[in-house]
Design a protein around this motif. Structure first.
Motif, PDB file in Angstrom:
ATOM      1  N   ARG A  34      -1.236  -2.814   7.807  1.00  0.00           N
ATOM      2  CA  ARG A  34      -1.410  -1.797   6.759  1.00  0.00           C
ATOM      3  C   ARG A  34      -0.404  -1.994   5.626  1.00  0.00           C
ATOM      4  NH1 ARG A  34      -4.871   2.296   8.287  1.00  0.00           N
ATOM      5  NH2 ARG A  34      -5.332   2.434  10.516  1.00  0.00           N
ATOM      6  N   HIS A  65      -3.547   5.238  -0.085  1.00  0.00           N
ATOM      7  CA  HIS A  65      -4.188   5.873   1.059  1.00  0.00           C
ATOM      8  C   HIS A  65      -3.637   7.282   1.199  1.00  0.00           C
ATOM      9  CE1 HIS A  65      -5.097   1.757   3.205  1.00  0.00           C
ATOM     10  NE2 HIS A  65      -5.643   1.864   2.005  1.00  0.00           N
ATOM     11  N   ILE A 105       6.021   5.852   1.200  1.00  0.00           N
ATOM     12  CA  ILE A 105       5.452   7.056   1.802  1.00  0.00           C
ATOM     13  C   ILE A 105       5.818   8.214   0.886  1.00  0.00           C
ATOM     14  CG2 ILE A 105       5.379   8.552   3.825  1.00  0.00           C
ATOM     15  CD1 ILE A 105       6.421   6.159   5.440  1.00  0.00           C
ATOM     16  N   VAL A 139      10.953   0.334   3.218  1.00  0.00           N
ATOM     17  CA  VAL A 139       9.974   1.404   3.041  1.00  0.00           C
ATOM     18  C   VAL A 139      10.669   2.540   2.295  1.00  0.00           C
ATOM     19  CG1 VAL A 139       8.450   3.058   4.174  1.00  0.00           C
ATOM     20  CG2 VAL A 139       8.767   0.786   5.165  1.00  0.00           C
ATOM     21  N   VAL A 190       3.077   3.228   9.673  1.00  0.00           N
ATOM     22  CA  VAL A 190       4.049   2.498   8.857  1.00  0.00           C
ATOM     23  C   VAL A 190       4.483   1.204   9.552  1.00  0.00           C
ATOM     24  CG1 VAL A 190       6.306   2.650   7.729  1.00  0.00           C
ATOM     25  CG2 VAL A 190       4.827   4.667   7.856  1.00  0.00           C
ATOM     26  N   THR A 235       0.846  -1.185   0.000  1.00  0.00           N
ATOM     27  CA  THR A 235       0.000   0.000   0.000  1.00  0.00           C
ATOM     28  C   THR A 235       0.883   1.237   0.000  1.00  0.00           C
ATOM     29  OG1 THR A 235      -1.547  -1.265   1.373  1.00  0.00           O
ATOM     30  CG2 THR A 235      -1.991   1.072   1.116  1.00  0.00           C
ATOM     31  N   ILE A 236       0.417   2.281  -0.667  1.00  0.00           N
ATOM     32  CA  ILE A 236       1.164   3.538  -0.781  1.00  0.00           C
ATOM     33  C   ILE A 236       0.459   4.588   0.063  1.00  0.00           C
ATOM     34  CG2 ILE A 236       1.970   5.305  -2.382  1.00  0.00           C
ATOM     35  CD1 ILE A 236       1.627   3.045  -4.585  1.00  0.00           C
ATOM     36  N   LEU A 237       1.228   5.275   0.900  1.00  0.00           N
ATOM     37  CA  LEU A 237       0.670   6.327   1.759  1.00  0.00           C
ATOM     38  C   LEU A 237       1.114   7.683   1.233  1.00  0.00           C
ATOM     39  CD1 LEU A 237      -0.899   7.098   4.352  1.00  0.00           C
ATOM     40  CD2 LEU A 237       1.308   7.040   5.555  1.00  0.00           C
ATOM     41  N   TYR A 285       2.468  -0.536   4.523  1.00  0.00           N
ATOM     42  CA  TYR A 285       2.863   0.576   3.666  1.00  0.00           C
ATOM     43  C   TYR A 285       4.304   0.370   3.197  1.00  0.00           C
ATOM     44  CZ  TYR A 285      -1.323   3.048   5.183  1.00  0.00           C
ATOM     45  OH  TYR A 285      -2.623   3.408   5.426  1.00  0.00           O
ATOM     46  N   THR A 286       4.482   0.376   1.890  1.00  0.00           N
ATOM     47  CA  THR A 286       5.822   0.185   1.318  1.00  0.00           C
ATOM     48  C   THR A 286       6.406   1.479   0.775  1.00  0.00           C
ATOM     49  OG1 THR A 286       4.805  -0.397  -0.794  1.00  0.00           O
ATOM     50  CG2 THR A 286       5.365  -2.214   0.691  1.00  0.00           C
TER      51      THR A 286
END
Length: 266
Positions: A90, A37, A95, A150, A85, A2-4, A92-93
């Motif tokens: 979640r 996200h 940010i 990340v 993170v 997922t990308i934040l 997240y890979t």
């Protein structure tokens, strides 16, 4: 995966740079296949969260709303981001933040706390871990590959066309904001109000340099032209250093990065 995206906003609405940053996240998403996200960290920021939920391609909006987030202090935003993170659920890979004053303030602190290298000012995405960024004042393009678990990335907004601000229907999830770190204090902010387009998003720019000779000539020569064209007004570093105009007008490596369709330099 997922990308934040960390949204830049004024609590009531999103800043234009956020739409370009979401576009960069889409480009990354083509390789990782994950959702996007958007984090809205602020105070009384429901309006900005609702706007983010309408952005095309956004799967979820995370709203952290607390007084300590009102001014966007890097220490408090970072403290809110890190638990997200580190939450394995979640996953997240990436940010991603805009390479604006706001994003450049927050992203380095997040990268440092995660003990990863920041990838700055990207203009293209080659793969999930490989990005292009300008170096030597834009005279060369570096291709950067990161093996960090990340990736913390800032996006040169002029490198990506903005996504549509309408058309999405993401859910808004409310988060608990981290407590005030207490190591920085917001004192004041002076916002320049312009009747003209903002430089970084303007399609037409009229810019003046040292040769105009004075601030009076800058105004006399350039304002009528800018009025006719509906243009933003910019200046060279020399004109700013000479005091013709404030430094918010400065265009270039030590000023604002612009990508107009028409640039008139006088």
């Amino acid at each position: 995966m997922t990308i934040l995206v960390i949204a830049e906003h004024d609590n009531a609405a999103l800043k234009a740079a956020t739409l370009n940053t979401v576009a960069a996240a889409h480009a990354i998403g083509k390789f990782v296949g994950g959702d996007i996200h958007v984090l809205v960290a602020g105070h009384h920021a429901q309006g900005a969260a609702d706007a983010a939920a309408q952005v095309a391609g956004v799967a979820k909006v995370l709203l952290a709303d607390a007084p300590q987030l009102a001014a966007g202090l890097a220490e408090n935003v970072e403290a809110t981001v890190l638990p997200l993170v580190r939450d394995a659920a979640r996953h997240y890979t990436h940010i991603v933040a805009p390479a604006t004053a706001y994003g450049k303030n927050i992203a380095p602190r997040i990268a440092a706390k995660l003990d990863v290298a920041q990838i700055s000012d990207i203009t293209a995405v080659d793969s999930a871990d490989t990005f292009e960024r300008p170096i030597y004042a834009g005279n060369a393009i570096a291709i950067v590959q990161s093996q960090d678990p990340v990736k913390v990335i800032t996006v040169r907004t002029t490198g990506f066309d903005p996504v549509a601000a309408q058309g999405g229907s993401a859910a808004v999830e409310k988060l608990d904001a981290a407590a005030d770190r207490g190591i920085a204090q917001f004192v004041s902010r002076e916002v320049t109000k312009l009747d003209r387009p903002e430089l970084t998003s303007a399609t037409i720019i009229v810019s003046g340099g040292r040769g105009l000779g004075s601030g009076e000539n800058y105004t006399k020569v350039l304002e009528p032209l800018a009025d006719k064209l509906g243009a933003a007004m910019g200046a060279s570093r020399a004109a700013v250093d000479a005091g013709y105009v404030p430094n918010d007008y400065q265009v270039g490596q030590t000023g604002k990065i612009v990508a107009p369709q028409l640039y008139v330099a006088v």
